[in-house]
Design an enzyme around this catalytic site. Structure first.
Site, short mmCIF file in Angstrom:
data_model
loop_
_atom_site.label_atom_id
_atom_site.label_comp_id
_atom_site.label_asym_id
_atom_site.label_seq_id
_atom_site.Cartn_x
_atom_site.Cartn_y
_atom_site.Cartn_z
N GLU A 1 -44.34 119.37 52.29
CA GLU A 1 -45.63 119.99 51.84
C GLU A 1 -46.87 119.51 52.51
O GLU A 1 -47.96 120.18 52.93
CB GLU A 1 -45.68 120.00 50.35
CG GLU A 1 -47.10 120.26 49.65
CD GLU A 1 -47.31 119.47 48.39
OE1 GLU A 1 -48.67 119.02 48.28
OE2 GLU A 1 -46.15 119.31 47.61
N HIS B 1 -41.43 117.09 49.34
CA HIS B 1 -42.74 116.56 49.10
C HIS B 1 -43.66 116.40 50.66
O HIS B 1 -44.64 116.69 50.68
CB HIS B 1 -42.85 115.47 48.19
CG HIS B 1 -44.22 115.03 47.82
ND1 HIS B 1 -44.83 113.72 48.49
CD2 HIS B 1 -45.38 115.44 47.19
CE1 HIS B 1 -45.88 113.71 48.09
NE2 HIS B 1 -46.57 114.69 47.51
#
Length: 427
Positions: A58, A55
């Site tokens: 990203e 995450h």
């Protein structure tokens, strides 16, 4: 140079020499193009000390390359009226952009730049870690999010697939640029990547742009993904809240399982809409909850089934009693008209997702990564139409016989013991 070329279900597919797959679908009458890179790597591919790294990656992909700083990345897309985004799940990470058809080459150049040349500057990293910690704090203030995370952690105890995608503060704070680069080197392999584009696109031009953007990646093997196993368990989180949120879970199945469509339709009949049995009995007849639903989340090698609702502490025993009884009754007495409704609902969901370029590229990327081919909509519809009442009932009986997961948050003093709920489901 490109290596192989084929067409499936209206999608043109080329595999670059390093293993990256390029898929395009030209849509007549559409003036925009949506393109994206899907990587078959997500939170379940993290080691314990990497929890939350996919995450964070990203986020960090948009923070600068040698050619573009963070603002320039956004400007290059927004100056042509486009949008750029990314998303992380347990098994995939996607980086997407929507632009006019004439600007699809620019979009692919930007996506390739952030995927292959991100700097992961230490100052930007510390700043973005703080942003994610703020995101984490906001989720901690949302009881339905907290109970959902607790549910998955118990359903898949001690496994990466059960850990919250966002991570935990103790791991998030420790991330360093070297760790991000190591994760990319290990997990972001060309064979795990699909670059898809749909709308006003030309296949040859997209392949040329993809070759320039991603062709420099070196072909290499990816590590085996650790298999996931449903375990079941219990999490009771007492909080000073107005309402109790509870999720009852059971083992589901993989999207590769032949019974996948039957399981989906069992969830739909039980709690998938305003005509579902749970909605009618719990909400309309008894007024025990504002909303209640049943769901089935399939993964590549496993799945989880569940029922979720929010109610007052005093109503918890009755809600649990009604929900478990309704689940048993659905597994034993599903009616043909319920199956027909489930079929129609699934078809609408399937076909509606294919009415936008974004839906088209997501289908292409996910199916190529999961199956190595594009599955025609007609083939999926035929599978849906072939499901029988007895197959749906059997799917229900199959999941209800499994070990229980229970997660609840709020005023939950009256919540029955796990063993009593399990016994009610097995009755």
């Amino acid at each position: 140079m490109s290596r192989t070329d084929r067409t499936e279900a209206g999608v043109r597919i080329t595999t670059l020499s390093n293993g990256v797959t390029v898929a395009t679908e030209a849509l007549p009458g559409v003036r925009t193009a949506t393109t994206g890179v899907w990587v078959a790597a997500g939170s379940r591919h993290e080691q314990p000390d990497e929890h939350g790294l996919s995450h964070l990656l990203e986020h960090m992909a948009f923070k600068g390359t040698p050619r573009r700083n963070a603002r320039r990345i956004a400007e290059d897309i927004e100056n042509v009226g486009g949008e750029i985004n990314a998303a992380t799940s347990s098994e995939f990470t996607s980086y997407t952009a929507r632009v006019l058809g004439e600007d699809v080459g620019l979009a692919i150049d930007v996506l390739g730049d952030i995927l292959t040349n991100s700097l992961f500057d230490e100052t930007e990293l510390r700043r973005e870690i703080n942003v994610i910690l703020q995101e984490y704090a906001s989720i901690e203030d949302s009881p339905d999010e907290v109970v959902g995370d607790a549910f998955m952690e118990k359903a898949f105890s001690g496994q990466a697939i059960g850990r919250p995608i966002l991570g935990r503060p103790q791991t998030i704070r420790r991330f360093e640029p070297a760790g991000i680069r190591a994760f990319i080197e290990r997990e972001y392999t060309p064979a795990r990547m699909v670059l898809a584009a749909a709308g006003a696109v030309d296949h040859a031009q997209v392949v040329e742009a993809a070759e320039a953007a991603l062709g420099s990646l070196v072909a290499r093997s990816a590590p085996e993904t650790a298999p996931a196993t449903y375990t079941g368990g219990e999490a009771r989180l007492k909080r000073r809240l107005e309402q109790a949120n509870v999720v009852i879970g059971l083992p589901g199945i993989s999207f590769r399982d032949p019974g996948y469509f039957a399981m989906h339709m069992f969830a739909q009949a039980l709690g998938g809409g305003l005509t579902s049995r749970l909605w009618q009995e719990v909400r309309e007849t008894r007024g025990l909850a504002y909303e209640i639903d049943a769901f089935h989340w399939p993964y590549s090698d496993c799945g989880v089934f569940g029922i979720g609702a929010g109610t007052a502490d005093r109503d918890l025993p009755e809600l649990i009693e009604v929900a478990t009884a309704t689940a048993r009754e659905t597994a034993e007495g599903l009616e043909p008209e319920e199956l027909a409704r489930g079929r129609a609902s699934l078809k609408v969901s399937l076909l509606a997702a294919l009415e936008t370029p974004g839906g088209r590229i997501e289908r292409a990327a996910r199916q190529l990564l999961a199956w190595g081919r594009i599955i025609p909509a007609e083939e999926t519809v035929a599978h849906i139409d072939a499901v029988t009442v007895e197959e749906v009932r059997a799917a229900g009986r199959r999941t209800l016989a499994g070990p229980l997961t229970l997660a609840a948050i709020g005023p939950i003093r009256s919540l029955p013991p796990l063993e009593r709920i399990a016994a009610a489901l097995a009755a």
